[in-house]
Structure formats: structure tokens, C-alpha cells
Design a protein around this motif. Structure first.
Motif, PDB file in Angstrom:
ATOM      1  N   LYS A 166       0.860  -1.194   0.000  1.00 24.31           N
ATOM      2  CA  LYS A 166       0.000   0.000   0.000  1.00 24.31           C
ATOM      3  C   LYS A 166       0.890   1.237   0.000  1.00 24.31           C
ATOM      4  CE  LYS A 166      -4.017  -1.543   2.522  1.00 24.31           C
ATOM      5  NZ  LYS A 166      -4.502  -1.700   3.863  1.00 24.31           N
ATOM      6  N   VAL A 167       0.712   2.085  -0.992  1.00 21.61           N
ATOM      7  CA  VAL A 167       1.475   3.331  -1.050  1.00 21.61           C
ATOM      8  C   VAL A 167       0.516   4.443  -0.634  1.00 21.61           C
ATOM      9  CG1 VAL A 167       2.792   4.895  -2.524  1.00 21.61           C
ATOM     10  CG2 VAL A 167       2.915   2.411  -2.906  1.00 21.61           C
ATOM     11  N   TYR A 168       0.873   5.095   0.462  1.00 27.48           N
ATOM     12  CA  TYR A 168      -0.039   6.110   1.014  1.00 27.48           C
ATOM     13  C   TYR A 168       0.186   7.451   0.330  1.00 27.48           C
ATOM     14  CZ  TYR A 168      -0.959   2.615   4.554  1.00 27.48           C
ATOM     15  OH  TYR A 168      -1.334   1.460   5.195  1.00 27.48           O
ATOM     16  N   GLY A 169      -0.598   7.730  -0.680  1.00 23.64           N
ATOM     17  CA  GLY A 169      -0.541   9.031  -1.343  1.00 23.64           C
ATOM     18  C   GLY A 169       0.312   9.005  -2.591  1.00 23.64           C
ATOM     19  N   LEU A 208       1.319  13.867  -3.302  1.00 30.04           N
ATOM     20  CA  LEU A 208       1.857  14.694  -2.216  1.00 30.04           C
ATOM     21  C   LEU A 208       2.748  15.785  -2.817  1.00 30.04           C
ATOM     22  CD1 LEU A 208       2.911  11.789   0.180  1.00 30.04           C
ATOM     23  CD2 LEU A 208       0.767  13.061   0.168  1.00 30.04           C
ATOM     24  N   LYS A 209       3.084  16.759  -1.980  1.00 23.94           N
ATOM     25  CA  LYS A 209       3.931  17.842  -2.501  1.00 23.94           C
ATOM     26  C   LYS A 209       5.401  17.423  -2.467  1.00 23.94           C
ATOM     27  CE  LYS A 209       0.862  21.649  -1.564  1.00 23.94           C
ATOM     28  NZ  LYS A 209       0.299  22.346  -0.438  1.00 23.94           N
ATOM     29  N   THR A 210       5.707  16.391  -3.253  1.00 22.84           N
ATOM     30  CA  THR A 210       7.089  15.949  -3.421  1.00 22.84           C
ATOM     31  C   THR A 210       7.312  15.786  -4.915  1.00 22.84           C
ATOM     32  OG1 THR A 210       6.452  13.618  -3.300  1.00 22.84           O
ATOM     33  CG2 THR A 210       7.085  14.654  -1.219  1.00 22.84           C
ATOM     34  N   GLU A 211       8.571  15.567  -5.318  1.00 24.02           N
ATOM     35  CA  GLU A 211       8.862  15.554  -6.756  1.00 24.02           C
ATOM     36  C   GLU A 211       8.022  14.550  -7.545  1.00 24.02           C
ATOM     37  OE1 GLU A 211      13.074  15.292  -8.134  1.00 24.02           O
ATOM     38  OE2 GLU A 211      13.158  17.151  -6.966  1.00 24.02           O
ATOM     39  N   ASP A 212       7.930  13.309  -7.025  1.00 25.98           N
ATOM     40  CA  ASP A 212       7.134  12.319  -7.769  1.00 25.98           C
ATOM     41  C   ASP A 212       5.780  12.047  -7.109  1.00 25.98           C
ATOM     42  OD1 ASP A 212       7.606  10.558  -5.656  1.00 25.98           O
ATOM     43  OD2 ASP A 212       9.259   9.555  -6.666  1.00 25.98           O
ATOM     44  N   GLY A 213       5.441  12.840  -6.089  1.00 29.95           N
ATOM     45  CA  GLY A 213       4.127  12.735  -5.464  1.00 29.95           C
ATOM     46  C   GLY A 213       4.038  11.709  -4.342  1.00 29.95           C
ATOM     47  N   THR A 249      14.530   9.463   0.082  1.00 35.80           N
ATOM     48  CA  THR A 249      14.139   8.493  -0.953  1.00 35.80           C
ATOM     49  C   THR A 249      12.625   8.429  -0.982  1.00 35.80           C
ATOM     50  OG1 THR A 249      16.118   7.188  -0.493  1.00 35.80           O
ATOM     51  CG2 THR A 249      14.359   6.083  -1.702  1.00 35.80           C
ATOM     52  N   SER A 250      12.039   8.615  -2.168  1.00 35.67           N
ATOM     53  CA  SER A 250      10.577   8.552  -2.252  1.00 35.67           C
ATOM     54  C   SER A 250      10.140   7.083  -2.316  1.00 35.67           C
ATOM     55  CB  SER A 250      10.089   9.292  -3.490  1.00 35.67           C
ATOM     56  OG  SER A 250      10.402   8.531  -4.640  1.00 35.67           O
ATOM     57  N   VAL A 251       8.869   6.849  -2.039  1.00 34.16           N
ATOM     58  CA  VAL A 251       8.366   5.472  -2.098  1.00 34.16           C
ATOM     59  C   VAL A 251       8.520   4.931  -3.514  1.00 34.16           C
ATOM     60  CG1 VAL A 251       6.376   3.965  -1.728  1.00 34.16           C
ATOM     61  CG2 VAL A 251       6.760   5.892  -0.210  1.00 34.16           C
ATOM     62  N   ALA A 252       8.264   5.783  -4.523  1.00 33.76           N
ATOM     63  CA  ALA A 252       8.419   5.321  -5.909  1.00 33.76           C
ATOM     64  C   ALA A 252       9.879   4.930  -6.179  1.00 33.76           C
ATOM     65  CB  ALA A 252       7.964   6.411  -6.874  1.00 33.76           C
ATOM     66  N   GLN A 253      10.814   5.728  -5.702  1.00 30.78           N
ATOM     67  CA  GLN A 253      12.242   5.389  -5.887  1.00 30.78           C
ATOM     68  C   GLN A 253      12.590   4.108  -5.128  1.00 30.78           C
ATOM     69  OE1 GLN A 253      13.778   9.100  -4.368  1.00 30.78           O
ATOM     70  NE2 GLN A 253      14.338   9.826  -6.414  1.00 30.78           N
ATOM     71  N   LEU A 254      12.015   3.962  -3.949  1.00 27.85           N
ATOM     72  CA  LEU A 254      12.302   2.777  -3.144  1.00 27.85           C
ATOM     73  C   LEU A 254      11.794   1.512  -3.854  1.00 27.85           C
ATOM     74  CD1 LEU A 254      13.366   2.188  -0.107  1.00 27.85           C
ATOM     75  CD2 LEU A 254      11.059   1.326   0.058  1.00 27.85           C
ATOM     76  N   TYR A 294      -2.166   2.363  -4.767  1.00 31.01           N
ATOM     77  CA  TYR A 294      -2.139   3.677  -4.116  1.00 31.01           C
ATOM     78  C   TYR A 294      -3.396   3.843  -3.273  1.00 31.01           C
ATOM     79  CZ  TYR A 294       1.791   4.722  -7.089  1.00 31.01           C
ATOM     80  OH  TYR A 294       3.023   4.691  -7.694  1.00 31.01           O
ATOM     81  N   VAL A 295      -3.189   4.304  -2.041  1.00 27.19           N
ATOM     82  CA  VAL A 295      -4.335   4.570  -1.173  1.00 27.19           C
ATOM     83  C   VAL A 295      -4.188   5.998  -0.632  1.00 27.19           C
ATOM     84  CG1 VAL A 295      -4.693   2.145  -0.541  1.00 27.19           C
ATOM     85  CG2 VAL A 295      -3.137   3.542   0.822  1.00 27.19           C
TER      86      VAL A 295
END
Ligand SMILES: NC(=O)c1ccc[n+]([C@@H]2O[C@H](COP(=O)([O-])OP(=O)(O)OC[C@H]3O[C@@H](n4cnc5c(N)ncnc54)[C@H](O)[C@@H]3O)[C@@H](O)[C@H]2O)c1
Length: 326
Positions: free
Chosen positions: A203-206, A209-214, A254-259, A275-276
Motif C-alpha cells: 500500500k502506497v499512502y498518497g 503529495l507535494k514531493t517531486e514524484d508525489g 528516498t521517495s516510495v516510488a524510488q524505493l 495507491y491509497v
């Protein structure tokens, strides 16, 4: 030195125990095994007791030069649902531990604090002077205890280092210990299990978001690097260092997408994910400025993200193969 390690059968504490031994110190583990694992203490002296147990503590502290205090309840979500448990264990019982320490001859203390004491940062990276406004009971208990330590230092001569970890990650490179929480709430083991198909899709929370890849950004620091910082903090206090607090992180967000991409690279498998909605009160980005740990302790993380993930992956494979029994 002989060091009493409360919570030494848990994830971070067991790695610190290995770092202490590697540096020639003697670790005595003190753990009630509420979330820790007896198996993680194999080869070390384990005193199975609660930090609130004054009689057991008095005996355990005899001959100890320092205390490393990892024992705590450490789930943010649970702390919101059951704050009583958190204030009881992380404050009330922890203050009893300090009573025991003050009644002994031990005057050096190292504490597992957390970036959760900062709450939602106004600026990044987070420095030790960033405003501290915890947004959950877990962070509040850790901040309270830091304040107790600062006051006890002034009035009772108990010198301490509070180490504010960002996200502990990875496993011991030797493969004998690693992350094993029940329930598991941490992103990396959940991503690895999802890749293996032994847990549901991550589960990816969001994702807006106001980050580079969201997706949410965190600072993942290898657990053995955390352990080594404790040994350096011990040296610092033993050489007369004053009470202080410092961040422990890599400084890399490290963003969740990068992780997820990095886990896929390390495991060679895809990580199913959905995505949740973002979790209430979850800061979009947290990463450390660890300049103080660098200058005061000479600490620098040795593991980068891919190396950290490789150790975590090897540990996960071992768990799944049944090569590890508690
Ligand atoms: N894991 C992280 O990412 C992280 C980040 C920041 C701070 N921390 C802090 O680091 C410390 C260790 O965290 P962890 O992830 O290894 O957790 P963990 O649950 O694996 O370890 C905690 C250990 O403390 C023991 N314990 C708990 N309450 C006790 C008590 N009253 N008496 C005796 N033993 C007790 C448990 O049995 C367990 O072995 C905690 O204080 C936590 O708040 C962890």
C-alpha cells in the motif's frame, strides 16, 4: 566497557550489541522479550526482565559503565490507538529505569530517540535545532524522555546522548539478525514481502503529495550504521562529552516510488503496489541533516540505499526459506 543494553533483543538493539562486541565492549542484554526475540540474543548474556523492575535492574546494573536504552513501544499507529501503553512504557517505566541508573554507579546513558519528535518539519533537511512538535503520542513520549535526560544531566550528573534516528533499515551483513516485527509496519520489509508474494500488494499512502514524484520521502539508514553510532556516542561520553542530542540519517531522501524501483533492482522481481489515501498526519518528506553526528562523533553511514536493500533482501530470503526460527 560493560554496557547494559535495554531492548537488546529487538531490531536496532541487537545490531548495536554486535557493534559493541566488534569494538571490544561487553554487552549485557536486558529485555522483557515483549517484541524482541530470544534468538537475537544468542551468544550474549540476556537478563529477561522489564525496565520497570527495580530489583532486577539493580542487579543488572552492577558493574556496568553505561546504559544503551532501546527498550520501548515503537509503533506510531498503535500509539494513537493506545496512548496509555506508550506513556506507561516509554515514560513511566523508562523513568523507573532512570531511578535504577541513578541508584547505581553508572552515569553514561545513550537513548534511542526518533525523528518523530520533530513532527511535520517546516524546512528540510531537519537539523537538531528544527522546531520539535510531535504529532503522535509515540513522538511525544520520546521527546518527554529526552527532556528528562537533559534535566537529569544538569541536576543528577547523568550524561547522555539522545540519538534521533530516521528510518532504520536493512539487516546484519552476516545474515544472523534482521528486521522481524509482528505486525510488520515498515515499508522495506513490506515491499520485499510483496515482491516475494508472501504479503499483499504494497500500500502506497498518497501519490499526489507535494514531493517531486508525489510519493512520500523518507531517510533510510542502515541498522548497523545506527549501531556503530551508539558505540561512537559511548566513546564520546567516556571521554567526557557533554549531554547532547543528534540526528542519525543518511541525509538522502528516498521517495516510495524510488524505493520500489530500487527493491525491484535488488530483488529482480516486480513489487505489486496500490495507491491509497495518505495517512492523516504523515509528513510528506523527512530527511536528516546529520552534520552534528559527523562532527561530534565522526560518524558517517557506510551503507548506501542499494547495499541496505541487499542486506534486507538476503534476510527476507532467509526468513522465507524457513532458515530462521525464533
Ligand atoms: N526501527 C526504527 O526505524 C526506529 C526509528 C527511530 C527510533 N527507534 C527506536 O529504537 C528503539 C528500538 O526500536 P526497534 O525497531 O528495534 O523495536 P523493537 O520492538 O524491535 O525493539 C524493542 C525491544 O525492547 C524490548 N522492550 C520493550 N519494552 C520493554 C520493557 N518495558 N522492558 C524491557 N524490554 C522492553 C522489546 O522486547 C524489544 O526487544 C525504540 O526505542 C524505538 O523507539 C526505532
Amino acid at each position: 566497557m560493560r554496557v547494559l543494553v535495554t531492548g537488546g533483543s529487538g531490531y536496532v538493539g541487537s545490531h548495536a550489541v554486535r557493534e559493541l562486541s566488534a569494538a571490544g565492549h561487553e554487552a549485557v542484554i536486558y529485555d522483557n522479550l515483549s517484541t524482541g526475540h530470544r534468538r537475537f540474543s544468542e551468544g550474549y548474556r540476556l537478563i529477561e526482565a522489564d525496565i520497570a523492575d527495580g530489583a532486577a535492574l539493580a542487579g543488572a546494573l552492577e558493574g556496568c559503565d553505561a546504559v544503551m536504552h532501546f527498550a520501548a513501544s515503537a509503533y506510531v499507529g498503535e500509539s494513537v490507538e493506545n496512548p496509555r501503553k506508550y506513556f506507561r512504557n516509554n515514560v513511566e517505566s523508562a523513568l523507573k529505569l532512570l531511578d535504577g541508573v541513578l541508584a547505581s554507579r553508572t552515569r553514561l546513558f545513550i537513548f534511542s530517540s526518533t525523528c518523530a519528535t520533530y513532527g511535520i518539519p517546516r524546512t528540510l533537511p531537519i537539523t537538531e535545532t528544527s522546531r520539535r512538535e510531535p504529532i503522535n503520542p509515540y513522538g511525544a513520549t520520546k521527546m518527554f524522555f529526552e527532556q528528562a535526560l537533559a534535566a537529569y544531566s544538569v541536576s543528577h550528573g547523568l550524561r547522555s546522548v539522545s540519538l534521533r534516528y530516521f528510518n532504520a533499515a536493512g539487516a546484519h551483513p552476516g545474515g544472523a539478525i534482521g528486521e522481524l516485527h509482528e505486525p510488520e509496519t515498515h515499508l522495506i520489509p513490506l515491499a520485499l514481502k510483496a515482491a516475494l508474494g508472501t504479503a499483499p500488494a504494497l500500500k502506497v499512502y498518497g501519490k499526489d503529495l507535494k514531493t517531486e514524484d508525489g510519493t512520500c520521502i523518507r531517510d533510510y539508514v542502515h541498522v548497523s550504521d545506527l549501531g556503530r553510532a551508539h558505540v561512537l556516542a559511548l566513546d564520546y561520553l567516556a571521554q567526557g562529552g557533554a549531554t547532547t542530542a543528534m540526528n542519525l540519517g543518511t541525509g538522502e531522501g528516498t521517495s516510495v516510488a524510488q524505493l520500489i524501483a530500487a527493491v525491484e533492482r535488488v530483488s529482480g522481481r516486480s513489487v505489486p503496489h496500490t495507491y491509497v489515501e495518505p495517512r492523516a498526519g504523515d509528513p510528506p518528506a523527512l530527511f536528516a541533516d546529520a552534520a552534528r553526528a559527523r562532527s561530534v562523533l565522526g560518524w558517517r553511514p557506510r551503507f548506501d540505499l542499494l547495499e541496505t536493500l541487499r542486506t534486507a533482501w538476503n534476510w527476507e530470503l532467509k526468513l522465507q526459506a524457513g532458515g530462521y526460527r525464533i
